[in-house]
Motif scaffolding. Structure first.
Motif, PDB file in Angstrom:
ATOM      1  N   MET A 131       0.844  -1.189   0.000  1.00  0.00           N
ATOM      2  CA  MET A 131       0.000   0.000   0.000  1.00  0.00           C
ATOM      3  C   MET A 131       0.880   1.239   0.000  1.00  0.00           C
ATOM      4  SD  MET A 131      -2.961   1.219   2.742  1.00  0.00           S
ATOM      5  CE  MET A 131      -1.875   1.384   4.147  1.00  0.00           C
ATOM      6  N   VAL A 132       0.331   2.326  -0.527  1.00  0.00           N
ATOM      7  CA  VAL A 132       1.001   3.622  -0.500  1.00  0.00           C
ATOM      8  C   VAL A 132       0.006   4.632   0.067  1.00  0.00           C
ATOM      9  CG1 VAL A 132       2.139   5.401  -1.873  1.00  0.00           C
ATOM     10  CG2 VAL A 132       2.315   3.006  -2.563  1.00  0.00           C
ATOM     11  N   VAL A 133       0.433   5.412   1.058  1.00  0.00           N
ATOM     12  CA  VAL A 133      -0.409   6.467   1.623  1.00  0.00           C
ATOM     13  C   VAL A 133       0.158   7.799   1.149  1.00  0.00           C
ATOM     14  CG1 VAL A 133      -1.311   7.550   3.711  1.00  0.00           C
ATOM     15  CG2 VAL A 133      -1.029   5.063   3.614  1.00  0.00           C
ATOM     16  N   VAL A 134      -0.694   8.567   0.462  1.00  0.00           N
ATOM     17  CA  VAL A 134      -0.275   9.789  -0.223  1.00  0.00           C
ATOM     18  C   VAL A 134      -1.003  10.995   0.371  1.00  0.00           C
ATOM     19  CG1 VAL A 134      -0.221  10.939  -2.479  1.00  0.00           C
ATOM     20  CG2 VAL A 134       0.088   8.466  -2.338  1.00  0.00           C
ATOM     21  N   PRO A 135      -0.296  12.125   0.554  1.00  0.00           N
ATOM     22  CA  PRO A 135      -0.965  13.343   1.015  1.00  0.00           C
ATOM     23  C   PRO A 135      -1.704  14.015  -0.148  1.00  0.00           C
ATOM     24  CG  PRO A 135       1.371  13.779   0.734  1.00  0.00           C
ATOM     25  CD  PRO A 135       1.154  12.310   0.449  1.00  0.00           C
ATOM     26  N   GLY A 136      -2.929  13.610  -0.372  1.00  0.00           N
ATOM     27  CA  GLY A 136      -3.726  14.180  -1.454  1.00  0.00           C
ATOM     28  C   GLY A 136      -4.240  15.562  -1.101  1.00  0.00           C
ATOM     29  N   VAL A 144       5.394   0.256   7.579  1.00  0.00           N
ATOM     30  CA  VAL A 144       5.906   1.309   6.706  1.00  0.00           C
ATOM     31  C   VAL A 144       7.359   0.971   6.408  1.00  0.00           C
ATOM     32  CG1 VAL A 144       6.429   3.763   6.479  1.00  0.00           C
ATOM     33  CG2 VAL A 144       4.332   3.048   7.628  1.00  0.00           C
ATOM     34  N   SER A 145       7.645   0.673   5.151  1.00  0.00           N
ATOM     35  CA  SER A 145       9.006   0.280   4.781  1.00  0.00           C
ATOM     36  C   SER A 145       9.871   1.486   4.442  1.00  0.00           C
ATOM     37  CB  SER A 145       8.984  -0.697   3.608  1.00  0.00           C
ATOM     38  OG  SER A 145       8.351  -0.111   2.486  1.00  0.00           O
TER      39      SER A 145
END
Length: 133
Positions: free
Chosen positions: A23-28, A59-60
């Motif tokens: 998964m990737v968490v992005v500041p949209g 979180v890698s």
């Protein structure tokens, strides 16, 4: 085993990340969002902040971005960042220097365009400071 999503993070300088991740968490622009495999397609702007890359249940890695655009589909997320720096390479001194430069630009700004640009520089500096805090 859950499906993985291909993540690519590109800055004007280079391709920073190209790998399959959980998964990737992005500041949209409208708030943080997580992208996993089979995500609904979308295109959005990215605000200054930290992208967290999740793999193996944690979180890698984390990368600071100064803004940009993200395109997500069922198989891939691509972030085109204005600037990208691994969080581990950031320092409080870097963030403070950015804040100082942004404040000077704001103080010197005469036109609305210059004020808007200086305000954007300050947003990036504040996001960078938060990333190293």
């Amino acid at each position: 085993m859950a499906e993985k999503i291909q993540f690519e993070l590109v800055s004007p300088a280079k391709l920073l990340v190209s790998s399959k991740v959980d998964m990737v968490v992005v500041p949209g622009a409208e708030g943080d969002f997580g992208a996993l495999a089979l995500h609904a397609p979308m295109i959005t702007t990215v605000r200054p902040g930290v992208i967290d890359i999740h793999d193996g249940g944690k979180v890698s890695s984390s990368v600071f971005v100064a803004g940009g655009f993200a395109e997500v589909n069922e198989e891939r997320i691509t972030v085109l960042a204005e600037e990208a720096i691994p969080v581990g390479e950031l320092t409080a001194e870097m963030a403070e220097a950015r804040k100082k430069a942004a404040k000077e630009a704001l103080d010197d700004a005469k036109s609305d365009r210059d004020k808007a640009h200086a305000g954007r520089l300050m947003l990036v500096a504040e996001a960078m400071a938060a990333a190293v805090a």
